[in-house]
Write an enzyme that holds these catalytic residues in place. Structure first.
Site, PDB file in Angstrom:
ATOM      1  N   SER A  75       0.827  -1.212   0.000  1.00  0.00           N
ATOM      2  CA  SER A  75       0.000   0.000   0.000  1.00  0.00           C
ATOM      3  C   SER A  75       0.859   1.259   0.000  1.00  0.00           C
ATOM      4  O   SER A  75       0.322   2.360  -0.082  1.00  0.00           O
ATOM      5  CB  SER A  75      -0.940   0.008   1.202  1.00  0.00           C
ATOM      6  OG  SER A  75      -0.231  -0.110   2.411  1.00  0.00           O
TER       7      SER A  75
ATOM      8  N   ASN B 131      -2.768  -2.079  13.095  1.00  0.00           N
ATOM      9  CA  ASN B 131      -4.221  -1.911  12.967  1.00  0.00           C
ATOM     10  C   ASN B 131      -4.711  -0.641  13.666  1.00  0.00           C
ATOM     11  O   ASN B 131      -5.517   0.111  13.107  1.00  0.00           O
ATOM     12  CB  ASN B 131      -4.955  -3.134  13.515  1.00  0.00           C
ATOM     13  CG  ASN B 131      -4.655  -4.382  12.695  1.00  0.00           C
ATOM     14  OD1 ASN B 131      -4.068  -4.300  11.622  1.00  0.00           O
ATOM     15  ND2 ASN B 131      -5.039  -5.546  13.214  1.00  0.00           N
TER      16      ASN B 131
ATOM     17  N   THR C 106     -39.538  26.240 -12.618  1.00  0.00           N
ATOM     18  CA  THR C 106     -39.799  24.885 -12.130  1.00  0.00           C
ATOM     19  C   THR C 106     -39.960  24.045 -13.383  1.00  0.00           C
ATOM     20  O   THR C 106     -40.466  24.551 -14.405  1.00  0.00           O
ATOM     21  CB  THR C 106     -41.072  24.804 -11.257  1.00  0.00           C
ATOM     22  OG1 THR C 106     -42.183  25.241 -12.052  1.00  0.00           O
ATOM     23  CG2 THR C 106     -40.980  25.681 -10.020  1.00  0.00           C
ATOM     24  N   HIS C 107     -39.512  22.816 -13.345  1.00  0.00           N
ATOM     25  CA  HIS C 107     -39.483  21.970 -14.551  1.00  0.00           C
ATOM     26  C   HIS C 107     -38.675  22.620 -15.673  1.00  0.00           C
ATOM     27  O   HIS C 107     -38.902  22.319 -16.844  1.00  0.00           O
ATOM     28  CB  HIS C 107     -40.901  21.659 -15.060  1.00  0.00           C
ATOM     29  CG  HIS C 107     -41.863  21.240 -13.990  1.00  0.00           C
ATOM     30  ND1 HIS C 107     -42.113  19.927 -13.670  1.00  0.00           N
ATOM     31  CD2 HIS C 107     -42.615  21.980 -13.132  1.00  0.00           C
ATOM     32  CE1 HIS C 107     -42.991  19.872 -12.684  1.00  0.00           C
ATOM     33  NE2 HIS C 107     -43.309  21.101 -12.327  1.00  0.00           N
TER      34      HIS C 107
ATOM     35  N   SER D 162     -12.524  25.609 -29.005  1.00  0.00           N
ATOM     36  CA  SER D 162     -12.642  24.429 -29.855  1.00  0.00           C
ATOM     37  C   SER D 162     -11.553  24.487 -30.910  1.00  0.00           C
ATOM     38  O   SER D 162     -11.236  25.556 -31.421  1.00  0.00           O
ATOM     39  CB  SER D 162     -14.019  24.403 -30.520  1.00  0.00           C
ATOM     40  OG  SER D 162     -13.977  23.616 -31.693  1.00  0.00           O
TER      41      SER D 162
ATOM     42  N   LYS E 214     -16.242  29.087 -30.640  1.00  0.00           N
ATOM     43  CA  LYS E 214     -16.667  28.386 -29.432  1.00  0.00           C
ATOM     44  C   LYS E 214     -15.928  28.839 -28.173  1.00  0.00           C
ATOM     45  O   LYS E 214     -14.741  29.062 -28.179  1.00  0.00           O
ATOM     46  CB  LYS E 214     -16.455  26.870 -29.587  1.00  0.00           C
ATOM     47  CG  LYS E 214     -17.439  26.196 -30.490  1.00  0.00           C
ATOM     48  CD  LYS E 214     -18.884  26.293 -30.015  1.00  0.00           C
ATOM     49  CE  LYS E 214     -19.259  25.327 -28.947  1.00  0.00           C
ATOM     50  NZ  LYS E 214     -19.294  23.953 -29.172  1.00  0.00           N
TER      51      LYS E 214
ATOM     52  N   ASN F 208     -16.249  27.082 -24.491  1.00  0.00           N
ATOM     53  CA  ASN F 208     -16.954  25.988 -23.835  1.00  0.00           C
ATOM     54  C   ASN F 208     -16.790  26.018 -22.315  1.00  0.00           C
ATOM     55  O   ASN F 208     -15.718  26.359 -21.811  1.00  0.00           O
ATOM     56  CB  ASN F 208     -16.454  24.642 -24.379  1.00  0.00           C
ATOM     57  CG  ASN F 208     -16.836  24.449 -25.838  1.00  0.00           C
ATOM     58  OD1 ASN F 208     -17.898  24.897 -26.270  1.00  0.00           O
ATOM     59  ND2 ASN F 208     -15.962  23.816 -26.596  1.00  0.00           N
TER      60      ASN F 208
ATOM     61  N   GLU G  93     -18.391  21.695 -16.641  1.00  0.00           N
ATOM     62  CA  GLU G  93     -18.725  20.321 -17.039  1.00  0.00           C
ATOM     63  C   GLU G  93     -17.899  19.298 -16.263  1.00  0.00           C
ATOM     64  O   GLU G  93     -18.389  18.224 -15.896  1.00  0.00           O
ATOM     65  CB  GLU G  93     -18.505  20.139 -18.546  1.00  0.00           C
ATOM     66  CG  GLU G  93     -19.512  20.918 -19.380  1.00  0.00           C
ATOM     67  CD  GLU G  93     -19.152  20.882 -20.863  1.00  0.00           C
ATOM     68  OE1 GLU G  93     -19.913  20.301 -21.627  1.00  0.00           O
ATOM     69  OE2 GLU G  93     -18.099  21.428 -21.246  1.00  0.00           O
TER      70      GLU G  93
ATOM     71  N   TYR H  30     -10.101  -6.255  12.137  1.00  0.00           N
ATOM     72  CA  TYR H  30      -9.444  -5.781  10.923  1.00  0.00           C
ATOM     73  C   TYR H  30      -9.396  -6.870   9.858  1.00  0.00           C
ATOM     74  O   TYR H  30      -9.132  -8.034  10.155  1.00  0.00           O
ATOM     75  CB  TYR H  30      -8.012  -5.329  11.247  1.00  0.00           C
ATOM     76  CG  TYR H  30      -7.238  -4.850  10.027  1.00  0.00           C
ATOM     77  CD1 TYR H  30      -7.329  -3.530   9.603  1.00  0.00           C
ATOM     78  CD2 TYR H  30      -6.443  -5.725   9.288  1.00  0.00           C
ATOM     79  CE1 TYR H  30      -6.637  -3.087   8.472  1.00  0.00           C
ATOM     80  CE2 TYR H  30      -5.744  -5.292   8.165  1.00  0.00           C
ATOM     81  CZ  TYR H  30      -5.843  -3.972   7.770  1.00  0.00           C
ATOM     82  OH  TYR H  30      -5.162  -3.546   6.655  1.00  0.00           O
TER      83      TYR H  30
ATOM     84  N   GLN I 168      -7.466  -1.993   3.746  1.00  0.00           N
ATOM     85  CA  GLN I 168      -6.370  -1.219   3.164  1.00  0.00           C
ATOM     86  C   GLN I 168      -6.860  -0.423   1.952  1.00  0.00           C
ATOM     87  O   GLN I 168      -6.289   0.604   1.617  1.00  0.00           O
ATOM     88  CB  GLN I 168      -5.233  -2.169   2.771  1.00  0.00           C
ATOM     89  CG  GLN I 168      -4.018  -1.507   2.163  1.00  0.00           C
ATOM     90  CD  GLN I 168      -2.823  -2.431   2.192  1.00  0.00           C
ATOM     91  OE1 GLN I 168      -2.203  -2.616   3.231  1.00  0.00           O
ATOM     92  NE2 GLN I 168      -2.523  -3.048   1.051  1.00  0.00           N
TER      93      GLN I 168
ATOM     94  N   LYS J  54      -8.190   3.771   1.606  1.00  0.00           N
ATOM     95  CA  LYS J  54      -7.529   5.060   1.401  1.00  0.00           C
ATOM     96  C   LYS J  54      -7.661   5.631  -0.020  1.00  0.00           C
ATOM     97  O   LYS J  54      -7.968   6.830  -0.153  1.00  0.00           O
ATOM     98  CB  LYS J  54      -6.060   4.953   1.834  1.00  0.00           C
ATOM     99  CG  LYS J  54      -5.949   4.957   3.379  1.00  0.00           C
ATOM    100  CD  LYS J  54      -4.608   4.532   3.907  1.00  0.00           C
ATOM    101  CE  LYS J  54      -4.372   3.043   3.915  1.00  0.00           C
ATOM    102  NZ  LYS J  54      -5.298   2.266   4.773  1.00  0.00           N
TER     103      LYS J  54
HETATM  104  N1  ARG Z   1      -1.324  -1.104   5.323  1.00  0.00           N
HETATM  105  C1  ARG Z   1      -2.348  -1.560   6.213  1.00  0.00           C
HETATM  106  C2  ARG Z   1      -3.641  -0.797   5.921  1.00  0.00           C
HETATM  107  O1  ARG Z   1      -3.602   0.228   5.348  1.00  0.00           O
HETATM  108  C3  ARG Z   1      -1.961  -1.360   7.642  1.00  0.00           C
HETATM  109  C4  ARG Z   1      -2.571  -2.342   8.566  1.00  0.00           C
HETATM  110  C5  ARG Z   1      -2.022  -3.683   8.362  1.00  0.00           C
HETATM  111  N2  ARG Z   1      -2.409  -4.571   9.385  1.00  0.00           N
HETATM  112  C6  ARG Z   1      -2.222  -5.884   9.243  1.00  0.00           C
HETATM  113  N3  ARG Z   1      -2.598  -6.617  10.229  1.00  0.00           N
HETATM  114  N4  ARG Z   1      -1.734  -6.396   8.168  1.00  0.00           N
HETATM  115  O2  ARG Z   1      -4.708  -1.249   6.282  1.00  0.00           O
END
Ligand code: ARG
Length: 457
Positions: free
Chosen positions: A20, A107, A152-153, A274, A280, A282, A287, A314, A319, A322
């Protein structure tokens, strides 16, 4: 880091799917801060010798300085930001680095880091929303009495003021800010010290680390603390609703900028041309805000689906929490900035707006209201009489106030010449002075309240 019970190392596929670090390196500041709070507490509690705690803290500062200068190195074997930092710490200060991970797990570490990151993202969203509100309030103040058709509409309904229309988005932004604030208040508990899932046997002080990291206190249940990503979902929910509002505003600008409407001239700086059609201009930025809003909602959906089947506590699926949060935060920052710039720099073509408000029998309701007030006619009957007047005017291709008094009296004899005063678009908006209505005097009041709330003037 964990090879003791293994006979062989991970395959290339395992290393790649497990890593990660390519994205969670964005957490490095939070990871250093949480580690420093943790080791300071370990020292104070006598869980590690105070001198070792000081060595570790100084080493963490050195790692942070390296990251600041050179970026975070990406070594898949080190999996994530937590291992990367700890491994570099060991290179710098030797085996004493191994004491840092006492009484914690990745964790609770990642849960803590990520909360800190999301908390900052909330603060950033709030600042962006405040800037958007300031822009809206400024422009609304300029146009408290500028008349445009209300729809409206997407059909002409009644005249409104442009200031009133812009202040509608101020209200949406205010609700967005309160949603972010509620998310922030709810998430501000510290998971650190929940360890892997069950807590720890070491005599840690979770209140101390929570306070050091700016949390209101520690989380109450270790299983919940390491498996909870509600804070990220709350953030994404607030971000999605905010993006939805920005998308609606963007859509209005796109419609208003189209040639048949011609209500606005968008700033050149937020438009593109354009390559084939020289005339143009735009509304690409608007958008893309509309498009990005869909992606932000997609991020919310992605994390909801990641979380929905997970047992306590966990699981590695988490993971994947993120990337959608990072993506949504980046997109939201951009969208807020784009729409703020657009509100600030768009030219409102008030003469065209006013002319459009004259079309489409926008003051028909005012005729019906006049019949109720002046002739004491029940509204339903007044509605019917007015419908006949609109039909007559439409057949003749004229506006309501271009019908002669004789023509109007032919429809209902109770109409007299005072009716004309009620049929102008100015009279129409001025009459709607109920609290929160479109009357310029009301808009001025709302703008004044908003300026006070934002600390302007
Ligand atoms: N890179 C992991 C995450 O973002 C960290 C936690 C990992 N924990 C584990 N028991 N492998 O979730």
């Amino acid at each position: 880091m964990w090879g003791g019970r293994f006979a062989e190392g991970p395959s290339a596929i395992m290393r790649e799917i497990n890593a990660s670090i390519p994205f969670d390196k964005a957490l490095w500041r939070q990871d250093i801060a949480a580690s420093k709070a943790h080791v300071a507490m370990l020292g104070t509690q006598g869980i590690v010798a105070p001198a070792d705690a000081a060595t570790i803290a100084a080493g963490l500062d050195r790692v942070a300085a390296e990251y600041e200068a050179n970026g975070v190195p990406e070594d898949w074997d080190l999996e994530d930001i937590h291992m990367t930092t700890e491994s570099r710490l060991a290179e710098l200060i030797g085996p004493v680095a191994g004491r840092l991970h006492t009484a914690r797990s990745r964790n609770d570490q990642v849960a803590t880091d990520f909360r800190l990151w999301v908390r900052d993202a909330i603060d950033q969203a709030d600042a962006g929303l405040a800037a958007l509100q300031r822009a809206l309030v400024e422009r609304a103040g300029e146009h408290a009495a500028s008349i445009m058709p209300g729809f409206t509409h997407l059909q002409t309904a009644q005249p409104v003021t442009l200031g009133h229309h812009l202040m509608a988005y101020y209200e949406m932004a205010a609700r967005d800010r309160s949603r972010f604030a509620a998310a922030r208040a709810r998430m501000n508990r510290c998971p650190l010290g929940s360890a892997a899932l069950a807590g720890t046997g070491f005599p840690i002080d979770r209140h101390a680390t929570a306070t050091a990291l700016g949390f209101d206190g520690p989380t109450a249940n270790s299983l919940d603390a390491v498996s909870d990503r509600d804070f990220a979902l709350d953030y994404l929910m607030a971000a999605s609703q905010c993006a939805l509002h920005l998308s609606r505003l963007a859509e209005e600008f796109i419609i208003w900028a189209s040639q048949p409407f011609g209500f606005v001239r968008l700033p050149d700086s937020l438009s593109t041309g354009s390559s084939i059609m020289p005339q143009k201009k735009n509304p690409d930025a608007a958008e893309l805000v509309r498009g990005h809003a869909g992606r932000i909602v997609g991020c919310l959906t992605a994390l909801m689906i990641t979380m929905k089947g997970l047992p306590l506590a966990y699981s590695k699926d988490m993971q994947d929490d993120k990337p959608p949060v990072f993506e949504a935060a980046g997109l939201l920052t951009l969208c807020l900035a784009a729409m703020t710039g657009m509100v600030e720099a768009t030219t409102f073509r008030t003469e065209r707006m006013r002319a459009a408000a004259e079309l489409g029998y926008a003051t028909a309701t005012d005729l019906a209201d006049w019949l109720v007030r002046q002739a004491n006619i029940p509204f339903r009957e007044a509605h019917h009489i007015t419908g006949a007047a609109v039909k007559l005017a439409e057949g003749k291709g004229v506006a309501l106030d271009q019908l002669s008094l004789d023509e109007l009296r032919g429809i209902d004899a109770r109409i007299d010449e005072r009716v004309y005063a009620a049929l102008s678009v100015e009279a129409s908006v001025a009459a709607r002075a109920s609290h929160g209505g479109t009357a310029p005097a009301e808009v001025d009041k709302r703008v004044a309240e908003a300026r006070a709330a934002l600390g302007l003037d």
